[in-house]
Design a protein around this motif. Structure first.
Motif, PDB file in Angstrom:
ATOM      1  N   VAL A  34       0.835  -1.196   0.000  1.00 45.45           N
ATOM      2  CA  VAL A  34       0.000   0.000   0.000  1.00 45.45           C
ATOM      3  C   VAL A  34       0.871   1.248   0.000  1.00 45.45           C
ATOM      4  O   VAL A  34       1.799   1.375   0.805  1.00 45.45           O
ATOM      5  N   THR A  36      -0.921   4.567  -0.883  1.00 52.73           N
ATOM      6  CA  THR A  36      -1.925   5.536  -0.433  1.00 52.73           C
ATOM      7  C   THR A  36      -3.137   4.778   0.083  1.00 52.73           C
ATOM      8  O   THR A  36      -3.696   3.946  -0.637  1.00 52.73           O
ATOM      9  N   ARG A  37      -3.521   5.072   1.343  1.00 58.30           N
ATOM     10  CA  ARG A  37      -4.673   4.388   1.927  1.00 58.30           C
ATOM     11  C   ARG A  37      -5.726   5.418   2.306  1.00 58.30           C
ATOM     12  O   ARG A  37      -5.432   6.433   2.932  1.00 58.30           O
ATOM     13  N   VAL A  38      -6.943   5.176   1.905  1.00 55.52           N
ATOM     14  CA  VAL A  38      -8.080   6.039   2.226  1.00 55.52           C
ATOM     15  C   VAL A  38      -8.909   5.348   3.303  1.00 55.52           C
ATOM     16  O   VAL A  38      -9.330   4.197   3.131  1.00 55.52           O
ATOM     17  N   SER A  39      -9.127   6.025   4.419  1.00 52.89           N
ATOM     18  CA  SER A  39      -9.905   5.444   5.506  1.00 52.89           C
ATOM     19  C   SER A  39     -11.389   5.440   5.160  1.00 52.89           C
ATOM     20  O   SER A  39     -11.894   6.346   4.494  1.00 52.89           O
ATOM     21  N   ARG A  66      -3.282   0.186  -9.381  1.00 54.82           N
ATOM     22  CA  ARG A  66      -4.616   0.728  -9.166  1.00 54.82           C
ATOM     23  C   ARG A  66      -5.596  -0.397  -8.861  1.00 54.82           C
ATOM     24  O   ARG A  66      -5.442  -1.521  -9.336  1.00 54.82           O
ATOM     25  N   VAL A  88     -11.653   1.557  -0.444  1.00 56.97           N
ATOM     26  CA  VAL A  88     -10.562   0.809  -1.067  1.00 56.97           C
ATOM     27  C   VAL A  88     -10.349   1.221  -2.517  1.00 56.97           C
ATOM     28  O   VAL A  88      -9.241   1.086  -3.059  1.00 56.97           O
ATOM     29  N   TRP A  91      -7.463   3.552  -2.879  1.00 57.28           N
ATOM     30  CA  TRP A  91      -6.121   3.104  -2.497  1.00 57.28           C
ATOM     31  C   TRP A  91      -5.210   3.030  -3.724  1.00 57.28           C
ATOM     32  O   TRP A  91      -5.654   2.758  -4.840  1.00 57.28           O
ATOM     33  N   ARG A  92      -3.923   3.244  -3.493  1.00 64.18           N
ATOM     34  CA  ARG A  92      -2.909   3.060  -4.519  1.00 64.18           C
ATOM     35  C   ARG A  92      -1.805   2.158  -3.965  1.00 64.18           C
ATOM     36  O   ARG A  92      -1.461   2.248  -2.790  1.00 64.18           O
ATOM     37  N   PHE A  93      -1.274   1.289  -4.813  1.00 64.00           N
ATOM     38  CA  PHE A  93      -0.314   0.277  -4.400  1.00 64.00           C
ATOM     39  C   PHE A  93       0.966   0.358  -5.224  1.00 64.00           C
ATOM     40  O   PHE A  93       0.951   0.813  -6.373  1.00 64.00           O
ATOM     41  N   VAL A 109      -8.469  -7.601   1.621  1.00 66.13           N
ATOM     42  CA  VAL A 109      -8.304  -6.389   2.420  1.00 66.13           C
ATOM     43  C   VAL A 109      -9.418  -6.334   3.466  1.00 66.13           C
ATOM     44  O   VAL A 109     -10.595  -6.240   3.103  1.00 66.13           O
ATOM     45  N   GLU A 132      -1.653  -4.643   4.351  1.00 66.99           N
ATOM     46  CA  GLU A 132      -0.630  -3.857   3.692  1.00 66.99           C
ATOM     47  C   GLU A 132       0.537  -4.705   3.228  1.00 66.99           C
ATOM     48  O   GLU A 132       1.152  -4.428   2.220  1.00 66.99           O
TER      49      GLU A 132
END
Length: 845
Positions: A34, A36-39, A66, A88, A91-93, A109, A132
């Motif tokens: 991970v 970028t993680r968006v809650s 992506r 999710v 999110w960017r990986f 996830v 992650e």
């Protein structure tokens, strides 16, 4: 392998710098991480209802990092499920990797929603930290696909994708487009320029197949380059315009996720036409949901593109259609086309895939042809004019294929069947009023003109299959593959000469029907006696069979008999000495050959790997030139090369570099004749050269660059092969990312791209040189939520480009006295063009 070939191959091991992460890195797989993680936001309705728990998602992460699809595995109610899905998708990986190459991955996830013990406290933020860093087990049972098994505390995680062929060293380029797919390109053929040494030209108009130069080969429209799309052949066997004619205009560029280009005949799976090498377009649609895109701009050009892919299906399940219309630049360059491609992929159990693909395409276009340089200098024509607005063409292509991949008891089985139907009409005029000279046996006439009208239809039915077995010995993975390829083609071609005054045919040059068969078997092994030594290769056995009916076998009679002889017919019913015969002639022949191919890879050593390759190939001879019971209905090719690569990830930037020395010898070559309007036979030729390539990919940029130097000569005279560029350089670059600007609940994203190409002066007949070429294309895009707005500029410098230059005799003046003195001709490239795009994405992550 001859002693000369062995010496040549050993010389190449003196080498240079180069890369291929697929062979410079170990085959171990690493999971996505991970970035970028968006809650997730705790839904108010769920909190008031007292809902809590862990929502488990199954997420597909693309090779670009992506999220392309997400589905609920463990539900805690619609409100919490939707909150987790919405989070999710942002999110960017850093993508999963195998052998250093990014691959798509499916992971679990978890989102944990917990209500506070005290109602006055806010709900706890959902946690997803466990997902992650999935752990890679020490041993994985590789099923031969692009997917690897990972394990974490939630169980099995599978990296999804198709089976990948073992790399063949430094000249094996697996080019994932990613953000470089945004670089302005007029058609799918231009994606080939991501590979080193590729020059594309076309004097035939927007619907005509591109003329391809690669590694010192003038492959014309495909005669020296094996082209496939997901394994389906594109080259047309028996096309009278050029054997191997390969029109890639039916491919929608946005549906190409990867391009594999193997320069040189170094893989046993490579077949007919793999002289300079082979290229396979691999289809896929990363962005799920629905996409509507519209382009409009210069020359009244319009393009409508519709794409769709179910959100919870593989990115190899998709549909797409484009409608394109343009008036074209200058005179006689209008074009309109429509293309549709659909594919569905099913999973068969845990380790199997089944794909069904359908495709349809039609195009109609005009062509300006060539202009004489002396007419331009004298002001008789302008740069974008045409001598003959009659020129142009039309084409159709329809295909269907089905292929299966399945692993059973440690062996990967693959099977594909395909059927292709094509139609082609070409209207050309290279020489004006030159060739229709008065013959003694013809009725008196003036020059009627040299218009050429060709009609070609081909039907192809074929299949390919393989079984790849592996085991472990001496602590390393060892592999053996057995496979076959079978193809049957029926082609019909007619070439007529047409009067300039009334477009009425007056003579037949060619009328050929051919049935051809190609059956091949191959053995491919990968032997790894040491951790740092890998020997790959085997042998391919090819058989070609021909049944050719020439309906115009006699085109001249020296001593005609009978008072009713008509010298204007073109296809005669008399022998050259006057004896009666039918105008047709049937010819049958066959031939077979064994083609050894081998690659040795040493390394990696601190990111460096060295390779040495040798291969022999074959190009099926044009059915027009088949002789009865000929012993070798193909041209032999011998190639060797040596290369060194470097591949490393440095501070989040993936670096790949390669340097290669190569040599290729062709037993019997083809050259295009403007006066004959088709390919003609030539003697043996040799190409020697060097390739350098570098790609750097980071979190916000991707740069791909290459340089190729080539010397291509005839074996008998040592003269340079006409039209082959000695220097080709190319840079494709993209910068992308989110901007620190948010409004309306969404952030702005932006991208900017550059395509820069340079081609050195090319040798022309009669010891002349062409001009060099410099092209600059740029684009910029802004995205917000589901919308994207873009600007594309091609030929930014508005250079007057002569994309094709030739030396041959012609006379485009009024019928009369003609000159046989060769003159410089050129086909004009497009001027600066500006286009705007608007895209809307619906229903996807």
């Amino acid at each position: 392998m001859s002693a000369r070939a062995v010496r040549t191959a050993l010389v190449w091991l003196s080498l240079s710098l180069g890369s291929s992460a697929a062979w410079a890195q170990p085959a171990d797989a690493t999971p996505p991480e991970v970035i970028t993680r968006v809650s997730a936001e705790y839904p108010e309705s769920a909190r008031e209802a007292g809902l809590e728990g862990e929502v488990m998602l199954i997420v597909v992460v693309s090779a670009e990092g992506r999220v392309t699809s997400a589905e609920v595995e463990t539900s805690q109610g619609r409100a919490l499920d939707q909150a987790a899905l919405a989070a999710v998708r942002g999110w960017r990986f850093a993508p999963a990797r195998r052998g250093g190459e990014p691959i798509a991955a499916r992971i679990r996830v978890p989102f944990s929603f917990q209500l506070p013990a005290d109602d006055d406290e806010p709900p706890k933020a959902p946690s997803a930290s466990e997902a992650e860093r999935p752990q890679v087990p020490e041993h994985t049972d590789d099923d031969g696909h692009d997917h690897t098994t990972f394990e974490d505390e939630y169980g099995e995680i599978v990296v999804v994708g198709r089976a990948r062929a073992p790399s063949r060293g430094a000249s094996d380029f697996s080019l994932r487009l990613g953000e470089l797919g945004r670089v302005p390109r007029r058609n799918a053929a231009e994606l080939l320029r991501l590979a080193p040494g590729v020059l594309l030209t076309s004097e035939g108009g927007e619907g005509h197949a591109q003329q391809i130069f690669m590694r010192g080969f003038d492959a014309r429209e495909g005669q020296d380059l094996e082209l496939t799309v997901d394994g389906i052949p594109i080259n047309q066997l028996g096309n009278i315009h050029g054997n191997g004619y390969a029109d890639t205009n039916f491919i929608i560029p946005e549906l190409v996720e990867e391009l594999r280009v193997l320069e040189g005949p170094f893989e046993p799976q490579q077949g007919n036409f793999a002289v300079a090498g082979s290229a396979d377009y691999r289809l896929g649609l990363e962005r799920r949901g629905l996409t509507l895109k519209y382009l409009a701009g210069s020359f009244n050009t319009q393009r409508l593109l519709l794409l769709w892919g179910p959100a919870n299906e593989s990115h190899h399940t998709f549909g797409g259609v484009e409608i394109y219309d343009t008036e074209g630049f200058g005179q006689s360059r209008a074009a309109r086309r429509g293309s549709a491609i659909g594919q569905y992929e099913w999973r068969i159990g845990r380790t199997g895939l089944w794909r069904l693909t359908g495709q349809a395409y039609a195009v109609d276009y005009k062509s300006a042809g060539v202009l004489r340089e002396d007419d331009l200098d004298a002001g008789r024509v302008r740069f974008f004019d045409t001598y003959d607005p009659w020129q142009g063409g039309s084409a159709t292509r329809f295909s269907v294929s089905s292929d299966v991949e399945q692993k059973l008891q440690g062996t990967l089985f693959k099977q594909q069947v395909f059927a292709v139907q094509t139609g082609l009409r070409l209207q050309e005029n290279y020489t004006g009023f030159l060739l229709d000279v008065q013959q003694p046996l013809q009725d008196p006439h003036t020059q009627r003109g040299d218009r050429i009208d060709k009609h070609v239809s081909t039907s192809t039915l074929g299949a390919r299959g393989s079984a790849r077995w592996h085991t472990r010995a001496v602590g390393e993975r060892q592999e053996l593959e057995l496979g076959y390829f079978a193809r049957a083609d029926k082609s019909e071609g007619v070439q007529s000469r047409v009067q300039a005054s009334n477009a009425v045919p007056y003579a037949t040059d060619t009328d050929v029907e051919a049935q051809t068969a190609n059956v091949a078997a191959y053995i491919d092994a990968s032997v790894k006696p040491l951790h740092w030594l890998n020997l790959r290769g085997g042998v391919r056995a090819e058989l070609f069979g021909y049944d050719v009916l020439n309906r115009c076998a006699v085109t001249s009679v020296r001593f005609p008999s009978g008072g009713a002889f008509d010298g204007d017919l073109g296809c005669f019913s008399q022998q050259p000495n006057g004896e009666y015969r039918l105008p047709e002639q049937r010819t049958t022949t066959s031939g077979s050959t064994l083609l050894p191919r081998a690659v040795m890879v040493l390394g990696p050593f601190e990111g460096f790997a060295f390779s040495l390759a040798y291969g022999e190939g074959a190009r099926a001879i044009d059915p027009q030139f088949v002789n009865q019971d000929g012993q070798a209905p193909f041209s032999g090719i011998t190639a060797s090369e040596g290369g060194v690569s470097y591949a490393r990830e440095v501070r989040g930037v993936t670096l790949q570099a390669r340097s290669i020395f190569f040599q290729t010898w062709v037993e019997q070559d083809y050259l295009f004749s403007q006066t004959a309007g088709r390919n003609t036979l030539a003697d043996g030729t040799t190409r020697t050269g060097w390739v350098g390539a570098l790609r750097a990919t980071g979190g916000f940029f991707d740069v791909n660059s290459n340089l190729t130097l080539t010397r291509a000569t005839f074996d008998d005279t040592g003269l340079a092969i006409p039209y082959v560029p000695p220097l080709v350089a190319r840079v494709d670059a993209a910068v992308f990312g989110e901007l620190p600007i948010r409004f309306g609940g969404g952030a702005l994203s932006a991208s900017s791209t550059l395509g820069l190409g340079y081609v050195g002066a090319r040798p022309l007949p009669y010891d002349e040189l062409s001009e060099d070429l410099l092209s600059v294309d740029v684009s910029a895009e802004l995205g917000w939520k589901s919308f994207e707005l873009g600007l594309l500029v091609t030929n930014l410098l508005d250079a007057r480009q002569r994309i094709g230059e030739y030396n041959f005799p012609s006379d485009f003046s009024a019928p009369g006295a003609t000159s046989l003195v060769p003159a410089r001709h050129f086909s004009a490239g497009a001027p600066r063009a500006v286009f705007g795009t608007l895209a809307v994405h619906l229903g996807g992550p």
